[in-house]
Design a protein around this motif. Structure first.
Motif, PDB file in Angstrom:
ATOM      1  N   THR B 272       0.832  -1.201   0.000  1.00 45.48           N
ATOM      2  CA  THR B 272       0.000   0.000   0.000  1.00 45.48           C
ATOM      3  C   THR B 272       0.870   1.255   0.000  1.00 45.48           C
ATOM      4  N   LEU B 273       1.978   1.207   0.757  1.00 39.72           N
ATOM      5  CA  LEU B 273       2.892   2.349   0.764  1.00 39.72           C
ATOM      6  C   LEU B 273       3.487   2.561  -0.624  1.00 39.72           C
ATOM      7  N   LEU B 274       3.819   1.448  -1.288  1.00 35.01           N
ATOM      8  CA  LEU B 274       4.352   1.531  -2.658  1.00 35.01           C
ATOM      9  C   LEU B 274       3.401   2.309  -3.550  1.00 35.01           C
ATOM     10  N   MET B 275       2.120   1.894  -3.498  1.00 36.64           N
ATOM     11  CA  MET B 275       1.148   2.531  -4.394  1.00 36.64           C
ATOM     12  C   MET B 275       0.914   3.989  -4.006  1.00 36.64           C
ATOM     13  N   TRP B 276       0.860   4.261  -2.711  1.00 37.17           N
ATOM     14  CA  TRP B 276       0.585   5.638  -2.284  1.00 37.17           C
ATOM     15  C   TRP B 276       1.736   6.557  -2.636  1.00 37.17           C
ATOM     16  N   ALA B 277       2.966   6.084  -2.394  1.00 41.38           N
ATOM     17  CA  ALA B 277       4.116   6.936  -2.699  1.00 41.38           C
ATOM     18  C   ALA B 277       4.179   7.212  -4.194  1.00 41.38           C
ATOM     19  N   TRP B 278       3.877   6.195  -4.994  1.00 44.42           N
ATOM     20  CA  TRP B 278       3.965   6.396  -6.446  1.00 44.42           C
ATOM     21  C   TRP B 278       2.813   7.237  -6.953  1.00 44.42           C
ATOM     22  N   LYS B 279       1.720   7.238  -6.235  1.00 47.28           N
ATOM     23  CA  LYS B 279       0.626   8.121  -6.644  1.00 47.28           C
ATOM     24  C   LYS B 279       1.028   9.566  -6.404  1.00 47.28           C
ATOM     25  N   ILE B 280       1.695   9.810  -5.276  1.00 45.76           N
ATOM     26  CA  ILE B 280       2.146  11.175  -4.987  1.00 45.76           C
ATOM     27  C   ILE B 280       3.233  11.588  -5.965  1.00 45.76           C
ATOM     28  N   ARG B 281       3.976  10.608  -6.480  1.00 48.31           N
ATOM     29  CA  ARG B 281       5.071  10.915  -7.396  1.00 48.31           C
ATOM     30  C   ARG B 281       4.549  11.356  -8.761  1.00 48.31           C
ATOM     31  N   GLU B 282       3.374  10.898  -9.132  1.00 48.14           N
ATOM     32  CA  GLU B 282       2.855  11.206 -10.480  1.00 48.14           C
ATOM     33  C   GLU B 282       2.843  12.701 -10.804  1.00 48.14           C
ATOM     34  N   PRO B 283       2.304  13.567  -9.913  1.00 51.45           N
ATOM     35  CA  PRO B 283       2.311  14.999 -10.242  1.00 51.45           C
ATOM     36  C   PRO B 283       3.706  15.551 -10.490  1.00 51.45           C
ATOM     37  N   ILE B 284       4.711  14.986  -9.804  1.00 50.23           N
ATOM     38  CA  ILE B 284       6.086  15.454 -10.025  1.00 50.23           C
ATOM     39  C   ILE B 284       6.528  15.106 -11.444  1.00 50.23           C
ATOM     40  N   GLN B 285       6.185  13.869 -11.852  1.00 54.11           N
ATOM     41  CA  GLN B 285       6.495  13.477 -13.225  1.00 54.11           C
ATOM     42  C   GLN B 285       5.807  14.414 -14.205  1.00 54.11           C
ATOM     43  N   ASP B 286       4.558  14.762 -13.871  1.00 55.63           N
ATOM     44  CA  ASP B 286       3.827  15.690 -14.741  1.00 55.63           C
ATOM     45  C   ASP B 286       4.543  17.033 -14.833  1.00 55.63           C
ATOM     46  N   CYS B 287       5.068  17.495 -13.680  1.00 57.87           N
ATOM     47  CA  CYS B 287       5.786  18.775 -13.684  1.00 57.87           C
ATOM     48  C   CYS B 287       7.000  18.693 -14.589  1.00 57.87           C
ATOM     49  N   ILE B 288       7.749  17.578 -14.481  1.00 57.14           N
ATOM     50  CA  ILE B 288       8.939  17.431 -15.320  1.00 57.14           C
ATOM     51  C   ILE B 288       8.533  17.417 -16.789  1.00 57.14           C
ATOM     52  N   GLU B 289       7.418  16.751 -17.072  1.00 61.09           N
ATOM     53  CA  GLU B 289       6.938  16.709 -18.451  1.00 61.09           C
ATOM     54  C   GLU B 289       6.523  18.097 -18.934  1.00 61.09           C
ATOM     55  N   LEU B 290       5.865  18.827 -18.028  1.00 62.38           N
ATOM     56  CA  LEU B 290       5.403  20.170 -18.383  1.00 62.38           C
ATOM     57  C   LEU B 290       6.576  21.074 -18.735  1.00 62.38           C
ATOM     58  N   LEU B 291       7.668  20.948 -17.968  1.00 62.02           N
ATOM     59  CA  LEU B 291       8.800  21.846 -18.175  1.00 62.02           C
ATOM     60  C   LEU B 291       9.668  21.412 -19.348  1.00 62.02           C
ATOM     61  N   SER B 292       9.829  20.090 -19.546  1.00 61.73           N
ATOM     62  CA  SER B 292      10.818  19.651 -20.531  1.00 61.73           C
ATOM     63  C   SER B 292      10.210  18.898 -21.707  1.00 61.73           C
ATOM     64  N   GLY B 293       8.980  18.427 -21.548  1.00 64.70           N
ATOM     65  CA  GLY B 293       8.380  17.652 -22.616  1.00 64.70           C
ATOM     66  C   GLY B 293       8.548  16.158 -22.451  1.00 64.70           C
ATOM     67  N   ASN B 294       9.347  15.744 -21.461  1.00 67.09           N
ATOM     68  CA  ASN B 294       9.557  14.324 -21.235  1.00 67.09           C
ATOM     69  C   ASN B 294       9.315  13.980 -19.776  1.00 67.09           C
ATOM     70  N   ARG B 295       8.777  12.791 -19.566  1.00 66.52           N
ATOM     71  CA  ARG B 295       8.519  12.387 -18.190  1.00 66.52           C
ATOM     72  C   ARG B 295       9.767  11.845 -17.493  1.00 66.52           C
ATOM     73  N   VAL B 296      10.571  11.094 -18.220  1.00 62.04           N
ATOM     74  CA  VAL B 296      11.689  10.414 -17.569  1.00 62.04           C
ATOM     75  C   VAL B 296      13.006  11.121 -17.857  1.00 62.04           C
ATOM     76  N   HIS B 297      13.368  11.195 -19.127  1.00 61.83           N
ATOM     77  CA  HIS B 297      14.624  11.857 -19.473  1.00 61.83           C
ATOM     78  C   HIS B 297      14.325  13.299 -19.837  1.00 61.83           C
ATOM     79  N   ALA B 298      14.602  14.196 -18.888  1.00 62.66           N
ATOM     80  CA  ALA B 298      14.238  15.591 -19.113  1.00 62.66           C
ATOM     81  C   ALA B 298      15.105  16.220 -20.202  1.00 62.66           C
ATOM     82  N   ASP B 299      16.395  15.811 -20.253  1.00 69.93           N
ATOM     83  CA  ASP B 299      17.306  16.354 -21.276  1.00 69.93           C
ATOM     84  C   ASP B 299      17.270  17.866 -21.345  1.00 69.93           C
ATOM     85  N   SER B 300      17.267  18.514 -20.203  1.00 67.77           N
ATOM     86  CA  SER B 300      17.133  19.963 -20.239  1.00 67.77           C
ATOM     87  C   SER B 300      18.483  20.673 -20.210  1.00 67.77           C
ATOM     88  N   MET B 301      19.570  19.925 -19.909  1.00 70.73           N
ATOM     89  CA  MET B 301      20.861  20.593 -19.747  1.00 70.73           C
ATOM     90  C   MET B 301      21.548  20.792 -21.100  1.00 70.73           C
TER      91      MET B 301
END
Lengths: 333, 543
Positions: B272-301
């Protein structure tokens, strides 16, 4: 005679189907508490034609799927023990299902010593899981079996004491007798809630739910005693687990919430109502189990044992004493 | 020792006459000293005696000059940014150097790696086995056979493939009942040769390559790489770009820590902790996607800046998301901290004392959980982590057990969210370009750069020989140190605790296995562990 034969076949089938439904419920609630959807349909395409595509039957598809798979027997395993122990544990599980009263429908529940029989048989089911794990000679299975055996030592004590608490209150060693006592007085969960609590905790240990998912800890020992099992033998183990799920919840309902008997079983109409109430009560018990399963992490084996000895055993002892007191107050003879 | 100059003077006396300061980097704080091979051991003794730690031991083939062995010492406890890069050239067939692993465990893995990569022989290495190749690989170095296993003990293989680990690593546990007696760690089951690849591409293409070392912490890898290149080029990065870099790095840290927290929950059977922590992580992934266009490899540097600007609307959205995450995670963090079974499973488990942490050279959250206050962001501030721009505190826990490693990461998530919010505030007012326009051709030079990745200190050492392809790229990832440090935590623990202890350092095998050229014969390593695997059940059953 025909009725007897029908009951002999119908009870295990009913038990198995109930086990499938309870396992679906446990998986669904476990999933919903984790913001997941729960079982998504995944089954063998050949099954889809005659079973339909209901997600509720996902645990059943899991068993049937395994029936199509190859059974691999490790060369280093003790072959006879490896094959026979899951089958014996299934037979014992089926046998134990005859002692449960399904809202009146039962075979041996009214036997004057049915509680004694069912406690022995329930120990046997877990015992043969342990033996099967030992026979498979994988280090994971050996460690899993060892954990299972250690857990059995503490969990069976509390299970027995809670079963006998209700026997003491009702002054009867028969499940049918305990049920008719509850119909006459009150459900035992009201008279002795401690025994019911101990029983629920023991069920968690018996069925390997958190916090007692120790012998199957997947990240530590793969899947414990069942690591080497595959195909049809694994399907047998799964079926025995499903049947045990419904037997244990049924036993709880029988011993503590009057087994669904809300009306005297004098006519078929009343019997039907009792049966429906029994199943509803079983679902409530499974709900409680699945909630505990989803909010607790797993104990370490030594922690589980020390916790049980520190808290569970005193509570069990207290529930027996409490039963004696209640019995003398009620004046049951 | 008072200052960097005192250390250099003292070192000069010890190494006389083979002491030559050949260059400075990072504003005079990274000192490169040339000496002779047989003086390296004396220098190491002195440096360790003044409390310095070995950041990395690495080597590079410098062609005509021979093989250059570099010891990178951190002097951050004396002065911010201060590092000593002590090097010596060795020639001959094979090249021989004295081993500093006999003085400290910190150099153990690094020297074994150098043996594999360049065929150097180290005199007096305590454990000269292969690290990336299989143990049985034909070996120029005499391999010592490992037979610690007693007949009564059961040998349990965790890995190379095991449900506790999503990546391939091999932990051979020697257990007696439920107690772990000893452990042997073998990494390097999947090599990708990234350091060699990086030496055959241009600096610009390397940015994307090093980002692929690890999917979880791609931003720190790229940040460390571009920092090193910028130090060689001696260019400044615009203010706005630096804030975006910090923002991306911290978002990456939050998502990495949340991902780890979920995995840790799974390791103690708390799905349950696994699922809850990863649910909270989703918006962060969204933020990275919003800023760079990618969820995992931001490639912003990018060298001299960043590749993407952040608009005001994007920043507002990110800010709202971060506040939500902060609110949700606060609730979860309180639940974790007060959950009795979680505490039972983690408190006093896998304890690593401060002395052990120093000896093993642990870094990052693993070291900070043992009460060692090291953090690259504070010790050698890069980007805008210095006091003038962003205010924050290093999180330290004293106990050194798994619970304190959990709590360090939990608290770091809050710190990171605060840093992100400060960056967003600044970005709203600071304008200007996002990349420098003063790019020039690549000069000869070399640079050391360190970044605090989510798992700890990440080190890059780059040598450029004046063309746009780097001559040498050397990477030391944080997991490299922390997995080596696991040895100290696993000894004497219970078997049921082994997965959470292994998990508690956040092992990232894709970081560790980044080196070596894949050989077509590498199938051999599978037969080895396969045989071991097959035999183990017999040992387990009959032993």
């Amino acid at each position: 005679m025909g009725m007897l034969l029908f009951t002999i076949i119908a009870i295990p089938v009913l038990c198995f189907i109930l086990g499938v439904l309870f396992n679906y419920e446990i998986r669904k609630i476990y999933a919903r508490s984790q913001y997941r959807l729960g079982p998504l349909l995944s089954m063998h395409s050949e099954l889809r034609d005659f079973l339909g595509s209901s997600r509720i039957l996902q645990p059943l598809y899991d068993v049937l799927k395994l029936m199509f798979k190859e059974t691999i027997i490790p060369r280093s395993a003790r072959k006879s023990l490896f094959i026979s122990s899951p089958i014996i544990s299934l037979i014992l599980a089926v046998l134990s299902s005859y002692f449960i009263s399904y809202g009146g429908l039962s075979l041996f529940a009214d036997n004057p010593l049915s509680i004694i029989f069912i406690t022995y048989i329930l120990i046997g089911v877990s015992l043969f899981w342990v033996l099967g794990g030992l026979a498979s000679s994988s280090p994971w299975s050996v460690i899993g079996s060892r954990r299972e055996a250690e857990l059995m030592l503490v969990i069976e004590v509390s299970l027995l004491s809670s079963i006998f608490s209700s026997a003491i209150i009702s002054n009867s060693l028969s499940i049918g007798g305990i049920m008719s006592f509850q119909l006459k007085y009150y459900p035992i969960i009201l008279l002795n809630p401690f025994a019911a609590l101990v029983f629920i905790i023991s069920v968690l240990g018996k069925l390997h739910f958190n916090p007692f998912e120790i012998s199957e800890a997947d990240v530590e020992i793969v899947s414990g005693p069942y690591t080497e099992y595959s195909g049809k033998l694994l399907a047998v183990i799964l079926s025995s687990k499903y049947i045990l799920t419904s037997v244990l919840t049924g036993l709880f309902v029988n011993l503590f919430i009057s087994g669904g008997l809300i009306l005297p079983p004098s006519n078929p109409y009343n019997q039907l109502i009792n049966f429906i109430v029994f199943i509803l009560e079983c679902f409530i018990v499974t709900f409680i189990v699945s909630i505990v399963h989803s909010i607790a992490p797993r104990f370490r084996i030594d922690q589980a044992i020390s916790w049980s000895i520190k808290y569970l055993w005193p509570l069990s002892a207290f529930s027996i004493i409490f039963s004696i007191i209640i019995r003398s107050i009620l004046g049951v003879t | 020792m008072e200052s960097l100059n005192d250390v250099l003077n003292e070192l000069g006396n010890i190494l006389k006459p083979d002491f030559e300061i050949t260059g400075y980097g990072c504003g005079g704080k990274h000192v490169r000293v040339k000496t002779s091979p047989y003086k390296l051991l004396d220098a190491a003794k002195y440096m360790l005696s003044i409390g310095s730690r070995i950041v990395h031991v690495t080597a590079s083939d410098m062609g005509f000059d021979g093989i250059r062995l570099m010891h990178i010492y951190s002097l951050e406890h004396i002065d911010k940014h201060a590092h000593l890069i002590l090097y010596a050239y060795g020639n001959g067939e094979p090249v021989k150097f004295p081993s500093v692993a006999q003085l400290t465990y910190q150099a153990n893995w690094a020297e074994r790696e150098t043996m594999e990569l360049l065929g150097i022989e180290f005199d007096g290495h305590p454990d000269p086995r292969h690290i990336f190749l299989p143990f049985e690989w034909p070996n120029p170095v005499e391999s010592s056979s490992e037979s610690k296993a007693d007949v009564k003990q059961v040998t349990l293989p965790i890995g190379p493939y095991h449900p506790a680990m999503l990546e391939g690593g091999f932990f051979k546990l020697f257990v007696d009942g439920e107690d772990v007696i000893d452990v042997d760690i073998k990494v390097g089951l999947n090599h990708r040769g990234i350091m060699k690849l990086a030496e055959s591409r241009t600096f610009w293409r390397d940015i994307f390559l090093v980002g692929r070392i690890c999917g979880i912490c791609s931003v720190p890898h790229q940040l460390a790489f571009v920092n090193a290149v910028e130090r060689i080029l001696e260019i400044n990065v615009p203010e706005r770009a630096e804030y975006i870099r910090v923002l991306m790095a911290e978002l990456n840290r939050i998502h990495s820590h949340l991902l780890w927290l979920g995995v840790a929950g799974d390791l103690i059977g708390f799905k349950t902790l696994l699922m809850w922590a990863w649910k909270i992580r989703e918006p962060i992934q969204d933020c990275i996607e919003l800023l760079s266009g990618n969820r995992v490899h931001a490639d912003s540097m990018s060298i001299g800046g960043v590749r993407f600007d952040a608009t005001k609307e994007q920043l507002n959205k990110v800010e709202i998301r971060l506040l939500e995450v902060k609110r949700d995670f606060k609730k979860l963090a309180e639940d974790i901290a007060s959950h009795s079974i979680v505490r039972r499973r983690t408190e006093g488990v896998g304890v690593m004392s401060l002395n052990n942490a120093r000896e093993a050279g642990a870094v990052g959250p693993t070291a900070r959980a043992s009460g060692w206050k090291i953090d690259v962001r504070r010790d050698s501030p890069y980007s805008f982590y210095d006091e003038g721009h962003i205010t924050w505190d290093v999180v330290v826990e004293e106990a050194g057990d798994v619970l304190s490693r959990v709590m360090v990461r939990v608290k770091e998530i809050f710190t990171s969210i605060d840093i992100c919010l400060q960056c967003i505030d600044k970005l709203k007012s600071v304008g200007g370009p996002i990349a420098t326009s003063e790019l020039k051709s690549f000069p000869e030079g070399e640079a050391l750069s360190k970044v605090e990745a989510p798992r700890g200190e990440l080190v890059y050492y780059i040598i450029s020989n004046g063309i746009d392809i780097p001559h040498t790229v050397r990477i030391r990832t944080p997991s490299y140190r922390n997995i080596a440090a696991l040895k100290f935590m696993l000894r004497g623990c219970r078997l049921a605790d082994a997965p959470i202890i292994i998990g508690s350092v956040d092992p990232c095998f894709s970081c560790t296995d980044r080196v070596m050229i894949v050989d077509s014969k590498s199938g051999k390593q599978w037969t080895l562990s396969g045989d071991e695997f097959k035999n183990l059940p017999f040992k387990g059953w009959r032993g």
